[in-house]
Write an enzyme that holds these catalytic residues in place. Structure first.
Site, mmCIF file in Angstrom:
data_model
loop_
_atom_site.group_PDB
_atom_site.id
_atom_site.type_symbol
_atom_site.label_atom_id
_atom_site.label_comp_id
_atom_site.label_asym_id
_atom_site.label_seq_id
_atom_site.Cartn_x
_atom_site.Cartn_y
_atom_site.Cartn_z
ATOM 1 N N GLY A 44 1.065 -1.006 0.194
ATOM 2 C CA GLY A 44 0.067 0.037 -0.025
ATOM 3 C C GLY A 44 0.960 1.271 0.054
ATOM 4 O O GLY A 44 0.596 2.357 0.664
ATOM 5 N N HIS A 45 1.947 1.364 -0.834
ATOM 6 C CA HIS A 45 2.645 2.331 -0.906
ATOM 7 C C HIS A 45 3.488 2.336 -2.239
ATOM 8 O O HIS A 45 3.574 1.352 -2.912
ATOM 9 C CB HIS A 45 3.650 2.328 0.239
ATOM 10 C CG HIS A 45 4.703 1.219 0.435
ATOM 11 N ND1 HIS A 45 4.122 0.040 1.087
ATOM 12 C CD2 HIS A 45 5.778 0.726 -0.206
ATOM 13 C CE1 HIS A 45 5.209 -0.828 0.977
ATOM 14 N NE2 HIS A 45 6.157 -0.415 0.018
ATOM 15 N N ARG A 46 4.509 3.453 -2.461
ATOM 16 C CA ARG A 46 5.334 3.592 -3.654
ATOM 17 C C ARG A 46 6.332 4.176 -2.972
ATOM 18 O O ARG A 46 6.564 4.335 -1.648
ATOM 19 C CB ARG A 46 4.816 4.134 -4.795
ATOM 20 C CG ARG A 46 4.272 5.679 -4.581
ATOM 21 C CD ARG A 46 3.530 6.154 -5.683
ATOM 22 N NE ARG A 46 2.980 7.449 -5.321
ATOM 23 C CZ ARG A 46 3.653 8.730 -5.798
ATOM 24 N NH1 ARG A 46 4.711 8.833 -6.344
ATOM 25 N NH2 ARG A 46 2.966 9.790 -5.217
ATOM 26 N N HIS A 91 1.967 -0.343 -4.789
ATOM 27 C CA HIS A 91 1.621 -1.580 -5.061
ATOM 28 C C HIS A 91 1.090 -2.163 -3.644
ATOM 29 O O HIS A 91 1.154 -1.649 -2.627
ATOM 30 C CB HIS A 91 2.847 -2.555 -5.406
ATOM 31 C CG HIS A 91 3.951 -2.182 -4.679
ATOM 32 N ND1 HIS A 91 4.845 -1.265 -4.488
ATOM 33 C CD2 HIS A 91 4.239 -2.971 -3.367
ATOM 34 C CE1 HIS A 91 5.632 -1.235 -3.636
ATOM 35 N NE2 HIS A 91 5.620 -2.317 -3.115
ATOM 36 N N ILE A 116 5.989 6.794 0.071
ATOM 37 C CA ILE A 116 4.835 7.388 -0.166
ATOM 38 C C ILE A 116 3.622 6.606 0.066
ATOM 39 O O ILE A 116 3.381 5.697 -0.673
ATOM 40 C CB ILE A 116 4.817 7.889 -1.600
ATOM 41 C CG1 ILE A 116 6.180 8.720 -1.793
ATOM 42 C CG2 ILE A 116 3.642 8.859 -1.780
ATOM 43 C CD1 ILE A 116 6.491 9.013 -3.250
#
Length: 133
Positions: A44-46, A91, A116
């Protein structure tokens, strides 16, 4: 954009050997693996800088990726598949089988400021799109 590469694999009567030499075009600075996952989503981030390569070395899982141009779900169900994730790839890892072990190779050491968490699209929209794949 995220993409799958097939890892060089050698099979004979003694077993199977999969090679990771020269697979990624970044220096590997961190390795970690995720396992014993319940029904939760992971990720749940990049990132600002980190490139990653994900290999489900046992069992299976899915990774839904959004690069702000396309949302796509990749199924990692063989240790011969490697998913390359670029820093801009927001993702979520999900649908882990009970026996799944997801190995991740990363181009940077852990740095909380590299993450992020805000998605490109509202989470509800992302989740609805995810189900379509």
């Amino acid at each position: 954009m995220a993409h799958i590469i097939n890892l060089r694999t050698f099979k004979d009567t003694r077993g199977i050997l999969t090679v990771l030499d020269s697979v990624v075009d970044f220096e590997i600075k961190r390795l970690f693996y995720i396992y014993a996952v319940d029904d939760s989503d992971r990720g749940g981030h990049r990132h600002h800088d980190t490139h990653q390569a994900a290999i489900c070395i046992q069992g299976s899982c899915s990774i839904t990726n959004d690069d702000n141009k396309q949302i796509e779900t990749f199924v990692l169900d063989s240790p011969e598949k490697c998913l390359i994730l670029n820093p801009e790839d927001w993702h979520v890892m999900h649908d882990f089988s009970r026996d799944a072990i997801l190995l991740v190779l990363a181009s940077t050491e852990f740095d909380p400021s590299d993450y992020i968490y805000e998605p490109y699209h509202p989470l509800r929209e992302f989740k609805n799109t995810q189900q379509a794949f």
